[in-house]
Design an enzyme around this catalytic site. Sequence first.
Site, PDB file in Angstrom:
ATOM      1  N   ARG A  25       0.220 -11.122  -0.749  1.00  0.00           N
ATOM      2  CA  ARG A  25      -0.941 -11.958  -0.086  1.00  0.00           C
ATOM      3  C   ARG A  25      -0.975 -11.681   1.418  1.00  0.00           C
ATOM      4  NH1 ARG A  25      -3.458 -15.542  -3.212  1.00  0.00           N
ATOM      5  NH2 ARG A  25      -4.150 -16.548  -1.603  1.00  0.00           N
ATOM      6  N   TRP A  55      -1.073 -13.154   6.711  1.00  0.00           N
ATOM      7  CA  TRP A  55      -1.867 -11.772   7.011  1.00  0.00           C
ATOM      8  C   TRP A  55      -2.960 -12.370   8.035  1.00  0.00           C
ATOM      9  CZ3 TRP A  55      -7.215 -10.959   6.047  1.00  0.00           C
ATOM     10  CH2 TRP A  55      -7.880  -9.492   5.902  1.00  0.00           C
ATOM     11  N   ASN A  92      -3.336 -21.563   4.606  1.00  0.00           N
ATOM     12  CA  ASN A  92      -3.962 -19.995   4.006  1.00  0.00           C
ATOM     13  C   ASN A  92      -5.451 -20.270   3.981  1.00  0.00           C
ATOM     14  OD1 ASN A  92      -4.599 -17.822   2.448  1.00  0.00           O
ATOM     15  ND2 ASN A  92      -4.495 -19.031   0.419  1.00  0.00           N
ATOM     16  N   GLY A  93      -6.314 -19.368   5.032  1.00  0.00           N
ATOM     17  CA  GLY A  93      -7.541 -19.418   4.914  1.00  0.00           C
ATOM     18  C   GLY A  93      -8.147 -19.341   6.424  1.00  0.00           C
ATOM     19  N   GLU A 147     -13.402   5.671  -7.288  1.00  0.00           N
ATOM     20  CA  GLU A 147     -12.133   4.794  -7.457  1.00  0.00           C
ATOM     21  C   GLU A 147     -10.947   5.791  -6.876  1.00  0.00           C
ATOM     22  OE1 GLU A 147     -11.066   1.928  -7.558  1.00  0.00           O
ATOM     23  OE2 GLU A 147      -9.117   2.075  -8.273  1.00  0.00           O
ATOM     24  N   GLU A 165      -5.865   4.022   0.346  1.00  0.00           N
ATOM     25  CA  GLU A 165      -5.536   2.729   0.748  1.00  0.00           C
ATOM     26  C   GLU A 165      -3.829   3.101   0.686  1.00  0.00           C
ATOM     27  OE1 GLU A 165      -6.587   0.544  -3.474  1.00  0.00           O
ATOM     28  OE2 GLU A 165      -6.264  -0.787  -1.753  1.00  0.00           O
ATOM     29  N   HIS A 191     -25.988  18.627   0.311  1.00  0.00           N
ATOM     30  CA  HIS A 191     -27.110  17.968   1.394  1.00  0.00           C
ATOM     31  C   HIS A 191     -26.576  17.479   2.499  1.00  0.00           C
ATOM     32  CE1 HIS A 191     -30.288  17.986  -1.482  1.00  0.00           C
ATOM     33  NE2 HIS A 191     -29.426  17.435  -2.518  1.00  0.00           N
TER      34      HIS A 191
HETATM   35  C1  AGP Z   1      -8.026  -2.151  -4.733  1.00  0.00           C
HETATM   36  O1  AGP Z   1      -7.132  -1.313  -4.820  1.00  0.00           O
HETATM   37  C2  AGP Z   1      -8.088  -3.272  -3.703  1.00  0.00           C
HETATM   38  N1  AGP Z   1      -6.814  -3.783  -3.413  1.00  0.00           N
HETATM   39  C3  AGP Z   1      -9.209  -3.878  -3.362  1.00  0.00           C
HETATM   40  O2  AGP Z   1     -10.195  -3.125  -3.266  1.00  0.00           O
HETATM   41  C4  AGP Z   1      -9.497  -5.184  -4.657  1.00  0.00           C
HETATM   42  O3  AGP Z   1     -10.059  -4.446  -5.746  1.00  0.00           O
HETATM   43  C5  AGP Z   1     -10.664  -5.804  -3.852  1.00  0.00           C
HETATM   44  O4  AGP Z   1     -10.203  -6.536  -2.753  1.00  0.00           O
HETATM   45  C6  AGP Z   1     -11.211  -6.955  -5.150  1.00  0.00           C
HETATM   46  O5  AGP Z   1     -10.035  -7.661  -5.472  1.00  0.00           O
HETATM   47  P1  AGP Z   1     -10.452  -8.638  -6.691  1.00  0.00           P
HETATM   48  O6  AGP Z   1     -10.455  -8.003  -7.912  1.00  0.00           O
HETATM   49  O7  AGP Z   1      -9.129  -9.668  -6.865  1.00  0.00           O
HETATM   50  O8  AGP Z   1     -11.688  -9.441  -6.381  1.00  0.00           O
END
Ligand code: AGP
Length: 607
Positions: free
Chosen positions: A27, A73, A99-100, A480, A487, A503
């Site tokens: 997280r 984070w 958190n938030g 994907e 990432e 294009h």
């Molecule tokens: C995917 O590899 C990522 N970690 C990210 O794009 C993720 O899918 C996105 O943040 C959505 O998360 P969620 O499915 O928990 O809503």
Amino acid sequence: MCGIMGYVGPGQAAPVLLDGLQRLEYRGYDSAGIAVLDREIDVRKAEGKVERLIDLTKTSPLNGSVGIGHTRWATHGAPSDLNAHPHSDPSGAFVVVHNGIIENFYELRDRLTEDGHEFTSETDTEILAHLVAEAYRGDLAAAVRSAVAQAEGAYALVVMTVHEPGKIVAVRRISPLVVGLGVGETFLASDIPAVLHRTRDFLIIEDGELVIVDESGATIETIEGEAVDREPLHVDWDSEMAEKGGYEHFMLKEIHEQPAVVTETLAGRLEEDGSAWLDHVDFDDDFARNLNRVWITACGTAYNAGMVGAEIFRRLLRLPTSVEYAHEMRYADPLVSEGDLVIAISQSGETADTLAAARLAKERGARLLAITNVVGSTLSREADDVLYTRAGPEIAVASTKAYMAMLIGQYLLALRIGAARGLADSDLADRVIHGLHALPGDLERLMQSEAAIADAAKRLAHAEDVYFIGRGLDYAVAVEGSLKLKEISYLHSEAMPAGELKHGTLALITEDVPVVVVITQEALYDKTVSAIQEVKARGGEVIAVAYEDDDRIGRFADVVLRVPRTDDLLGPVNAVVPLQLLAYHVAKIRGNDIDQPRNLAKSVTVE
Ligand code: AGP
């Protein structure tokens, strides 16, 4: 974002908190800290991962059986020892983790500064410690209520004070919070897996609730002070499922779990005759028959799964279906109306943007169906219908098995709706039903080709740019694959429909730019081959993902990664796996932190 922990019990709090924080690191992991109450509150914090904090507590131990902890984070203030939580009021008598985001942070800080308060960090969190201390009149819960009444935003807050030892007070305002009920000990955490090895009984704290925790358990009230009666939830997950299980990384383990995930997600839901029985999906046949329009909304990988889902709905049901980024949809005044079905897809069920789009859809009278992996998540509780993906806890930040389960969930959902309103093409539906049952075996076989994929990864590992192309469903998979590579490998990569290359982007193709081509869709095969030729003519290297019995592709591509043949509508399920493994092996060659890539977090609970 961030992970939070709390402990009250007979044992030492520090090891419990540190262990929980390590499990919550997905997280956020830019700094961490714990506070333990003995007679006074003692705090240890460290920039970096929880491992650094553990080292610090070895040289400078903490004693006490009540404590709170946090893995961060960053939102307000850079990652640093100073900005790490917990934060205290100036007297050190009150300590908080959070958190938030506090949205009116600047306003509150200005007001407190005018009143003579001094702050030691750049965080929005620190003001909460000040607000609680300011409001304290001998009742911690009342002081927390007062602070929360002033602090706007989406967050979870955990507070402890020397004035009321043996007690922790926490509040949930949107961001997730659970209480674990042990024997003579009680835990607070951002999610269930953080303490699943310590207890299987949980109280899920709902939005707008306050919980008072002591060693005998927890008392839940609304923030306004009304008593709440909540039955504990008994969780059956195997705690082994949350461990790496012998793999070097969680991501690799989760990729290899996909055959089992498909089996689980299908289990008991798809009859041989194609009727789909979906627990928690409660709409009736009339609703399905009268449906005019489907919207899919999500972010990141969940959005990419939605791209496939939209095509499944269009092809199996001929039902107008669009897929929208949740962060765009929420501000786009979408033409959602009563009688529409809005499908919000979210692994965590806590993504702030997805929740906002889902709420908007409900406000406009649409029926909200959640596809999520987390039982008890906010999205699952707010939706009219829920399709749980049964992928088990996904720990790696890069989503793999959850994406797979989202795909399977969408085939099932289309079949369920089709059973009520009729399927556009019954032969196609039969092939899909048959193909779905064959998928776990196909995927098992596919995993055995990992060595060839690892070999192909060497061709990408030192590139600067990589392009992913495909057409139709192959394009959805390419998107994907490109996201996965970005990432965890930190390589620049971009996906586009193969027809779009000429294009403009073709100008960037040189012999140093590898192009990954997904080519499974028969109807578009020759068109994709034309794009490959365009790349080859500019010296670009082509790595293709194609069916194992495709005997033409070898003539065009430099490397071919083979996948089991299935109906083209199921193509993405198999085709995504080599791309997940490709990203994994490129990141491994480059020596990156695969499970916790830089700048990212597993669950994005802020806008
Ligand atoms: C995917 O590899 C990522 N970690 C990210 O794009 C993720 O899918 C996105 O943040 C959505 O998360 P969620 O499915 O928990 O809503």
